[in-house]
Design an enzyme around this catalytic site. Sequence first.
Site, PDB file in Angstrom:
ATOM      1  N   LYS A 137       4.340 -14.275   5.178  1.00  0.00           N
ATOM      2  CA  LYS A 137       4.635 -15.263   4.129  1.00  0.00           C
ATOM      3  C   LYS A 137       6.163 -15.275   3.965  1.00  0.00           C
ATOM      4  O   LYS A 137       6.704 -15.091   2.867  1.00  0.00           O
ATOM      5  CB  LYS A 137       3.905 -14.847   2.833  1.00  0.00           C
ATOM      6  CG  LYS A 137       3.971 -15.841   1.711  1.00  0.00           C
ATOM      7  CD  LYS A 137       2.978 -16.967   1.827  1.00  0.00           C
ATOM      8  CE  LYS A 137       3.156 -17.983   0.718  1.00  0.00           C
ATOM      9  NZ  LYS A 137       2.347 -19.191   0.890  1.00  0.00           N
TER      10      LYS A 137
ATOM     11  N   TYR B  47       0.817  -1.204   0.000  1.00  0.00           N
ATOM     12  CA  TYR B  47       0.000   0.000   0.000  1.00  0.00           C
ATOM     13  C   TYR B  47       0.858   1.265   0.000  1.00  0.00           C
ATOM     14  O   TYR B  47       0.339   2.353   0.192  1.00  0.00           O
ATOM     15  CB  TYR B  47      -0.918   0.036   1.226  1.00  0.00           C
ATOM     16  CG  TYR B  47      -2.071  -0.927   1.152  1.00  0.00           C
ATOM     17  CD1 TYR B  47      -1.849  -2.293   1.084  1.00  0.00           C
ATOM     18  CD2 TYR B  47      -3.377  -0.475   1.161  1.00  0.00           C
ATOM     19  CE1 TYR B  47      -2.901  -3.191   1.031  1.00  0.00           C
ATOM     20  CE2 TYR B  47      -4.440  -1.367   1.102  1.00  0.00           C
ATOM     21  CZ  TYR B  47      -4.189  -2.721   1.035  1.00  0.00           C
ATOM     22  OH  TYR B  47      -5.237  -3.601   0.985  1.00  0.00           O
TER      23      TYR B  47
END
Length: 361
Positions: free
Chosen positions: A191, A124
């Site tokens: 992740k 973002y």
Amino acid sequence: MQYAVTLIPGDGTGPEITEATRRVLEATGVQFDWHVQRAGLEVFEKYGTVLPDEVIESIKQTKVGLKGPITTPVGRGSRSANAALRKKLDLYANLRPAKTYQGLRSRYDHIDLIIVRENTEDLYSGIEFQRGTSAQEEMLETIARTTGSRLDANSAISIKYISVLATRRIVKFAFEYARTNGRRKVTAVHKANIMKFSDGLFLSVAQEVAKEYADIQFEDRIVDNMCMQLVQKPEIYDVLVLPNLYGDIISDLSAGLIGGLGVAPGANIGGQYAVFEPVHGSAPKYAGQNKVNPMAMMFSGVMMLRHLGEKDAAVRLEKALAQVIAEGKYVTYDLKPRPDDQTAVGTSRVADAVIEKLEKI
Ligand code: NAD
């Protein structure tokens, strides 16, 4: 005492749910001095931006905002006003509780999750390279030179950026929240097996910070596994802390676990300012129809009352909302057994019902 609060109705269904929320907040007896500020599509024509400077200046003055959703056109035009607001005021923590109330149509009972989403960086960051631009070409060259990977020229690039500073403060925020609110466990979601540097940094910083909080359990989960586990056994999780994108996705998933976006509140909190808003967007297809559920914004109002130190009013408003949900009579279509249920009421009637309950609590 009267609280100055910047009130941003937003666009789409925002103004309707904001009005309903303003009414129930005032019915708690707490006094507000609303500084109403316009943002969103309606001001774009006039100011050339969906987020005029006045909005930011007003929150800098009042320190607290209550905001309806703002539409972000997909794939074109201006950046998200929501992302810009969070960035400009350094509202680095996005707090999104997901809690079941009796009467909500959920597959689960007893969910009480707190999602702590990092709000300022990750994918973002807004750093993107458009296909066919010289900046994109230069970036492709740099990538080829520094990594040996030659990417397809017919591509676009978005930067995923994760810093030690932002990770440390969001993980600390999650642990402090856990400690202050009697929570037992923080789970860091990532992740790092694939994104070894960016998510790897998030994980290693989280592990370091966890050592400072021996009284709170700590564990980590890979984001895909986390999605599966939340659907299978959400009750074993407590506080989750995540980078921006995973936090956005997991908080919608969690809203689905507890009965939908119509009841999922949120807060954006920084060192100096806080802005409270529902998780959901502007649901533009229902704009002006007095149809959507104002409760997500009302629950955001409960969070705001707590933030202002008005604990008693917060408890009363939460109770009133819980009672209206449990009765199931004066609720919008999304809380009825079927979306076309003829007994569903409109946005403003929900506010009336909550106010009726408040008067008896
Ligand atoms: P959305 O949350 O607006 O709506 C998705 C669907 O969820 C709706 O069609 C409706 O069926 C349901 N829904 C949402 N809010 C509801 C409510 N209060 N009561 C009952 N049902 C409700 O998501 P979207 O369609 O992906 O986004 C619309 C716009 O909102 C986009 O421009 C998006 O960028 C923006 N958005 C803004 C914010 C924000 O202001 N913080 C957050 C998310 C999305």
